[in-house]
Write a protein that holds these residues in place. Structure first.
Motif, PDB file in Angstrom:
ATOM      1  N   GLU A 101      14.985  12.459  40.885  1.00  0.00           N
ATOM      2  CA  GLU A 101      14.090  11.331  40.589  1.00  0.00           C
ATOM      3  C   GLU A 101      14.305  10.204  41.597  1.00  0.00           C
ATOM      4  OE1 GLU A 101      16.128  12.651  38.100  1.00  0.00           O
ATOM      5  OE2 GLU A 101      14.545  13.922  37.298  1.00  0.00           O
ATOM      6  N   GLU A 102      15.557   9.931  41.940  1.00  0.00           N
ATOM      7  CA  GLU A 102      15.847   8.886  42.929  1.00  0.00           C
ATOM      8  C   GLU A 102      15.355   9.299  44.318  1.00  0.00           C
ATOM      9  OE1 GLU A 102      19.890   6.762  41.334  1.00  0.00           O
ATOM     10  OE2 GLU A 102      20.052   8.841  42.035  1.00  0.00           O
TER      11      GLU A 102
ATOM     12  N   ALA B 208      12.860  11.170  44.954  1.00  0.00           N
ATOM     13  CA  ALA B 208      11.399  11.184  44.985  1.00  0.00           C
ATOM     14  C   ALA B 208      10.845   9.845  45.464  1.00  0.00           C
ATOM     15  CB  ALA B 208      10.847  11.521  43.602  1.00  0.00           C
ATOM     16  N   GLU B 209      11.634   8.778  45.359  1.00  0.00           N
ATOM     17  CA  GLU B 209      11.194   7.461  45.797  1.00  0.00           C
ATOM     18  C   GLU B 209      11.287   7.287  47.315  1.00  0.00           C
ATOM     19  OE1 GLU B 209      12.897   4.208  43.591  1.00  0.00           O
ATOM     20  OE2 GLU B 209      13.168   5.485  41.830  1.00  0.00           O
ATOM     21  N   ILE B 210      11.947   8.211  48.005  1.00  0.00           N
ATOM     22  CA  ILE B 210      12.110   8.116  49.457  1.00  0.00           C
ATOM     23  C   ILE B 210      11.107   9.044  50.130  1.00  0.00           C
ATOM     24  CG2 ILE B 210      13.695   8.516  51.373  1.00  0.00           C
ATOM     25  CD1 ILE B 210      15.956   7.823  49.448  1.00  0.00           C
ATOM     26  N   VAL B 211      10.341   8.509  51.076  1.00  0.00           N
ATOM     27  CA  VAL B 211       9.317   9.271  51.788  1.00  0.00           C
ATOM     28  C   VAL B 211       9.809   9.529  53.207  1.00  0.00           C
ATOM     29  CG1 VAL B 211       6.922   9.302  52.561  1.00  0.00           C
ATOM     30  CG2 VAL B 211       7.519   8.186  50.407  1.00  0.00           C
TER      31      VAL B 211
ATOM     32  N   ASP C 150      10.135   5.766  55.127  1.00  0.00           N
ATOM     33  CA  ASP C 150      11.210   4.870  54.701  1.00  0.00           C
ATOM     34  C   ASP C 150      12.310   4.770  55.748  1.00  0.00           C
ATOM     35  OD1 ASP C 150      10.155   4.052  52.239  1.00  0.00           O
ATOM     36  OD2 ASP C 150      10.818   5.901  51.275  1.00  0.00           O
TER      37      ASP C 150
ATOM     38  N   THR D  49      15.808   0.980  53.292  1.00  0.00           N
ATOM     39  CA  THR D  49      15.182   1.413  52.035  1.00  0.00           C
ATOM     40  C   THR D  49      16.092   2.380  51.293  1.00  0.00           C
ATOM     41  OG1 THR D  49      13.039   1.247  53.130  1.00  0.00           O
ATOM     42  CG2 THR D  49      13.096   2.410  51.041  1.00  0.00           C
TER      43      THR D  49
ATOM     44  N   VAL E 227      17.443   1.902  47.495  1.00  0.00           N
ATOM     45  CA  VAL E 227      17.044   2.828  46.428  1.00  0.00           C
ATOM     46  C   VAL E 227      18.230   3.643  45.915  1.00  0.00           C
ATOM     47  CG1 VAL E 227      15.619   4.840  45.890  1.00  0.00           C
ATOM     48  CG2 VAL E 227      14.669   2.971  47.229  1.00  0.00           C
TER      49      VAL E 227
END
Length: 152
Positions: free
Chosen positions: A36-37, A39-42, A46, A50, A54
């Motif tokens: 889940e964590e 998934a916030e990084i692209v 990023d 970032t 995160v």
């Protein structure tokens, strides 16, 4: 009759202690971010900053300054007097390009058998091979009394 029940109770406690001493103890070390964590990084968008916000910096951040990030988590089994055994290991590698933008995110496990190269740089010591007295007496000639009184 009461003495016999105390003996049985003592024997039961002794057997219970012996059996519990043979139980495996598991210890967890390190941290790997969850899916889940991650998934916030692209990837490709990023930056290192970032990722720091995160997920947080890895514990090996000081060792690998300016390089890729490696998050490592291990589960070790301790069983009696036997040597501890690593039963699970996860490594999350986040690599960055020359502009500190996330280039790749990879996850490795103990079953992959892949080795992650960690560079270790060590500064040599100037006191190597010198005893304590030699180090202490070696500084006597380097003493400057004017440095104490701030006189030039």
């Amino acid at each position: 009759m009461a003495g016999l029940s105390k003996a049985k109770l003592g024997l039961a406690v002794l057997v219970l202690c012996a059996v519990s001493a043979c139980a495996a103890v598991y210890r967890n070390h390190g941290y790997v971010p969850s899916e889940e964590e991650l998934a916030e990084i692209v990837v490709g968008v990023d930056s290192r900053a970032t990722v720091d916000d995160v997920i947080g910096e890895p514990s090996a951040g000081g060792l690998l300054q300016g390089g890729d990030y490696y998050y490592v988590r291990s589960r070790v089994r301790h069983f009696g007097m036997l040597e501890p055994q690593v039963v699970e290991r996860q490594v999350l590698a986040i690599s960055f390009d020359s502009n500190d933008v996330v280039q790749n995110i990879e996850r490795f496990g103990l079953e992959d058998g892949r080795i992650v190269p960690l560079a270790r740089r060590v500064t040599s010591s100037s006191v190597e091979g010198k005893g304590f007295l030699r180090q202490l007496l070696g500084n006597l000639g380097n003493f400057d009394p004017t440095s104490i009184f701030n006189q030039e």
